[in-house]
Write an enzyme that holds these catalytic residues in place. Sequence first.
Site, PDB file in Angstrom:
ATOM      1  N   GLY A  33       0.839  -1.191   0.000  1.00  0.00           N
ATOM      2  CA  GLY A  33       0.000   0.000   0.000  1.00  0.00           C
ATOM      3  C   GLY A  33       0.874   1.242   0.000  1.00  0.00           C
ATOM      4  O   GLY A  33       2.105   1.134   0.083  1.00  0.00           O
ATOM      5  N   LYS A  34       0.224   2.392  -0.064  1.00  0.00           N
ATOM      6  CA  LYS A  34       0.985   3.637  -0.166  1.00  0.00           C
ATOM      7  C   LYS A  34       1.945   3.820   0.993  1.00  0.00           C
ATOM      8  O   LYS A  34       3.048   4.310   0.830  1.00  0.00           O
ATOM      9  CB  LYS A  34       0.040   4.835  -0.207  1.00  0.00           C
ATOM     10  CG  LYS A  34      -0.615   4.921  -1.554  1.00  0.00           C
ATOM     11  CD  LYS A  34      -1.134   6.296  -1.869  1.00  0.00           C
ATOM     12  CE  LYS A  34      -1.864   6.243  -3.194  1.00  0.00           C
ATOM     13  NZ  LYS A  34      -3.293   6.442  -3.092  1.00  0.00           N
TER      14      LYS A  34
END
Length: 377
Positions: free
Chosen positions: A244-245
């Site tokens: 994820g980011k």
Amino acid sequence: MIRTRFAPSPTGFLHVGGIRTALFAFLVARQAEGKFILRFEDTDKKREVAGSAEHLISSLKAIGIEYDEGPDIGGPYAPYIQSQRLDHYKQWAQKLIDAGRAYADPYTPEQVQQFREQSQAAKKAFLYRDYRPASPPKWDGTQPLRFKSEPKSYTYHDEVMGDFTTSPEVLDDIILIKSDGYPTYNFAHIIDDAEMQITHVIRGQEFISSMPNYLALYEALGLERPIFAHMPHIMNEQGNKKLGKRDGAKDVLDYIRGGYLPETMLSFIATMGWNDGTEQEVFTKDELIQKFSLAKVQRSGARFDEKRLLWMNGHFIRELSLDELADRAEYFWPEIAKKHPESYKKHVLALAQDRLKTLSDLPALTSYFFEEPAQNW
Ligand code: GLU
């Protein structure tokens, strides 16, 4: 002639997962002296982000993934932007209508939602075809156009994921052209890949579940299937969830601006889930072009390891000649260094080179070489 493509939607920036797909497609084309194509898939106008197309192009350029045909440079199959190819999709859609394999969807979105709820209440998977209208109206371009599916099982080979047999139950009457006149990804990519003579479709594994519908479309359209290769997700460092980011799925340009070399990014991204079967850990771009193979991409378990990225960047920085390092360092010097002559800065670089992990370490590692000595009265 091998032709591969990278087909991002201009809906944001390019993170390492997207770059990896682009890189693998690029490598497959380059090693066969084929062509690598960039195409923008911008048919979901609601999701489009302003400036994203330019951003995608700068990202590919910044790390050295060069394309031979694309939106900004043209090519034999231009335009390479889906919203400029609407007449192509209409023509192919008409063929399906004429063959009795596409029809106008007369329902409102609310009605379709009701069907969905009915299926849920009956604890059945929702399939539009269970509610297919007996005598649909003539398609006038304002209703969605749907594929008329026929239950059937398909088999196919995926260069990374292996052999599949699909089940007939999952096929559905997918939307080909939406009520706003734009095609869906599901339809448009098949038309474009065929018209652009794409030989290998290399993309993320999230498309595997739609493969039965795509295979049905190739068949109904009378199109030859390309070779398929679906890339496994990249996992976070612990390997327990999709990257994820927060764990590094950030904009690849942020890494470049943060002092990572393009060489590092290519080698690091290529070796997430791929190696050549030897102990080699770091690859130059030329080596990647020579050695890459889809057959050696692992089916799962590619992990994003930020420490490895840092280590690899240190490696590539040490490999640079002093002149080359001086060029790359240009943008990263502390303000105070700017007043000093190039020759002095090169000396400093020679001393710091072994310890630099990113070019942005430069100020911290070198500022004491530039400070004015304290005045001692
Ligand atoms: N436009 C699709 C995406 O951005 C591309 C998938 C493909 O490569 O076919 O996910």
